[in-house]
Design a protein around this motif. Structure first.
Motif, PDB file in Angstrom:
ATOM      1  N   MET A   1      -8.494   7.584 -11.037  1.00 23.16           N
ATOM      2  CA  MET A   1      -8.088   6.773  -9.871  1.00 23.16           C
ATOM      3  C   MET A   1      -9.220   6.774  -8.845  1.00 23.16           C
ATOM      4  O   MET A   1      -9.732   7.830  -8.486  1.00 23.16           O
ATOM      5  CB  MET A   1      -6.842   7.385  -9.206  1.00 23.16           C
ATOM      6  N   ARG A   2      -9.584   5.577  -8.387  1.00 23.91           N
ATOM      7  CA  ARG A   2     -10.675   5.486  -7.404  1.00 23.91           C
ATOM      8  C   ARG A   2     -10.102   5.276  -6.009  1.00 23.91           C
ATOM      9  O   ARG A   2      -9.377   4.311  -5.745  1.00 23.91           O
ATOM     10  CB  ARG A   2     -11.616   4.353  -7.779  1.00 23.91           C
ATOM     11  N   LEU A   3     -10.431   6.209  -5.094  1.00 25.98           N
ATOM     12  CA  LEU A   3     -10.011   6.136  -3.691  1.00 25.98           C
ATOM     13  C   LEU A   3     -11.224   5.744  -2.854  1.00 25.98           C
ATOM     14  O   LEU A   3     -12.246   6.424  -2.880  1.00 25.98           O
ATOM     15  CB  LEU A   3      -9.484   7.499  -3.230  1.00 25.98           C
ATOM     16  N   VAL A   4     -11.109   4.642  -2.144  1.00 22.69           N
ATOM     17  CA  VAL A   4     -12.161   4.276  -1.194  1.00 22.69           C
ATOM     18  C   VAL A   4     -11.631   4.494   0.216  1.00 22.69           C
ATOM     19  O   VAL A   4     -10.510   4.099   0.553  1.00 22.69           O
ATOM     20  CB  VAL A   4     -12.605   2.808  -1.379  1.00 22.69           C
ATOM     21  N   VAL A   5     -12.437   5.180   1.024  1.00 22.46           N
ATOM     22  CA  VAL A   5     -12.065   5.485   2.402  1.00 22.46           C
ATOM     23  C   VAL A   5     -12.936   4.646   3.326  1.00 22.46           C
ATOM     24  O   VAL A   5     -14.167   4.728   3.275  1.00 22.46           O
ATOM     25  CB  VAL A   5     -12.270   6.988   2.686  1.00 22.46           C
ATOM     26  N   LEU A   6     -12.318   3.798   4.145  1.00 20.71           N
ATOM     27  CA  LEU A   6     -13.063   3.005   5.127  1.00 20.71           C
ATOM     28  C   LEU A   6     -13.032   3.738   6.462  1.00 20.71           C
ATOM     29  O   LEU A   6     -11.961   3.950   7.039  1.00 20.71           O
ATOM     30  CB  LEU A   6     -12.445   1.609   5.282  1.00 20.71           C
ATOM     31  N   GLY A   7     -14.201   4.135   6.927  1.00 21.63           N
ATOM     32  CA  GLY A   7     -14.287   4.890   8.183  1.00 21.63           C
ATOM     33  C   GLY A   7     -14.569   6.346   7.906  1.00 21.63           C
ATOM     34  O   GLY A   7     -13.791   7.007   7.219  1.00 21.63           O
TER      35      GLY A   7
END
Length: 443
Positions: A1-7
């Motif tokens: 699972m790919r988690l992208v965090v913005l900020g």
């Protein structure tokens, strides 16, 4: 699972650490600069990141995206994610499934920080193993990664609530609702109100919603919408068989057939709005079955919150008060309402669509001079130019405080309560408040 965090701020880095710990492939992307201290944490945890850019091919392949609350939905990269059907959620939504702890969620346009801090103080003083997070202090996700608490008190902004899908607090509080951040809600007040009420959307019959029964926006919403939570109202004017109220200078809280009473004058916090904050926090303490003696002691020794009606110094019998956290008109209304002496009011900053008419009666009654501290003060000058004897414009804090000092006489109060955001002249409201305190100490 790919988690992208913005900020790559506190909530972003906390989410990245939790995601990594739970086996996600994590990537952090910040359009601005990530602070060196946070970069170090990401490097030490082997988390990939970028700053001063958003690389689309590294973001649009996410399974889930955690967006920091400060990033508006209107940003191009967020729009693209939504178009692709990739879930964009808040830190609270991401972290909640990874803890068995009970959460107490607190939202509102004003008073939420004081209510959060007071609730935390009550629970901590009772010896509960409790964490503090959300919009305040250490990232909730980061604390969940270390997972040591049985319960959390979370201050939740409307932006954090916009990003929830399944999250529900066991106990929710809505302190009040007044127009704020309307620039993020298409300038529609009802959108902002709905956003606040997301706090209760997943609650069940076993959960509680504590709310201000004197607040028109809240009571109207409850008349036309349903929540399954048990309702616990608080009020300065009405009384309830189940709820909290003020009667004969005493605060009474009646929950689950148990009653708690305390003389209002023995409560450390002053002002009507703080009685509401105290009623909300005490209602939580009663639901968490904290002893009456502990509640009494905690309410009488609570120190208050920095930058929220914080008494700085008394100089030549003039009181200086730092209310830099008042970033909207409603917060400043409470501040002016609790002034008991002629006041020199320091106001201004970035206006979020303010209507200053609400303050007119209080300004006529209490304010002797206004100091405008902002890049553009036109609206304030138009509103109050004919109402006060003296109006001055300054563009830095030391001038504001020196001018205030000149305009006061014995027994007066100088109140910094800007009713606006701080970004035109300061980093944030804390920076504004600290500069005020430093300038007062240098008089």
């Amino acid at each position: 699972m790919r988690l992208v965090v913005l900020g790559g701020g506190e909530s972003g880095v906390g989410t990245a650490i939790l995601g990594k710990k739970k086996g996600y492939e994590v990537f952090v992307s910040d359009f601005g600069k990530i602070k060196d201290s946070y970069k170090e944490v990401l490097v030490n945890n082997g988390i990939a990141f970028e700053d001063e850019q958003h690389t689309e091919e590294l973001i649009l392949n996410a399974d889930v995206v955690m967006k920091s609350p400060g990033i508006p939905e209107k940003v191009p990269i967020v729009k693209k994610l939504v178009e692709k059907g990739i879930p964009v959620i808040s830190e609270i939504e991401f972290a909640a499934p990874f803890t068995k702890a009970v959460t107490i969620g607190i939202t509102g346009s004003n008073g939420k920080t004081t209510t959060t801090m007071l609730t935390y103080h009550l629970l901590q003083s009772a010896g509960l193993n409790v964490g503090l997070g959300g919009n305040i202090g250490k990232s909730f996700a980061w604390q969940v990664a270390d997972d040591t608490y049985d319960s959390y008190v979370l201050e939740l902004s409307s932006f954090q609530l916009d990003g929830i899908i399944n999250y529900k607090p066991h106990i929710a509080i809505i302190t009040n609702i007044s127009p704020d951040h309307l620039d993020r809600y298409d300038y529609k007040y009802e959108n902002y109100i709905d956003s606040k009420f997301r706090i209760t959307m997943n609650q069940t019959e076993d959960d509680y919603l504590i709310y201000d029964a004197d607040d028109e926006a809240i009571t109207n919403w409850l008349k036309s919408n349903k929540t399954r939570a048990k309702l616990i109202p608080f009020s300065l004017t009405k009384t309830f068989t189940e709820g909290a109220f003020i009667k004969n200078n005493s605060m009474e809280v009646s929950i689950n057939q148990e009653e708690f009473r305390m003389e209002t004058e023995t409560i450390a916090l002053e002002g009507k709005h703080n009685m509401k904050n105290a009623m909300a926090a005490t209602s939580v303490a009663k639901l968490m079955q904290i002893r009456k003696a502990t509640i009494r002691e905690s309410l009488s020794n609570f120190q208050g919150v920095e930058h929220r009606l914080e008494k700085v110094l008394k100089i030549q019998n003039v009181e200086y008060i730092n209310d830099s956290k008042a970033t909207n008109v409603n917060a400043t209304f409470f501040a002016l309402d609790s002034m008991n002496s002629p006041t020199v009011w320091i106001v201004g900053g970035v206006d979020k669509g303010n209507d200053y008419n609400e303050l007119m009666a209080l300004v006529r009654e209490k304010v002797k001079a206004i100091i405008c501290l902002g890049v553009d003060n036109k609206k304030i000058i138009d509103a109050f130019g004919n109402v006060v004897d003296m109006m001055v414009e300054v563009n830095n804090m030391s001038d504001a405080v020196r001018m205030a000092n000149r305009l006061t006489e014995k027994g007066d109060t100088v109140l910094l309560s800007p009713a606006c955001a701080s970004f035109d002249l300061f980093e944030n409201y804390e920076d504004r408040g600290r500069q005020f305190k430093d300038a007062v100490k240098n008089l």
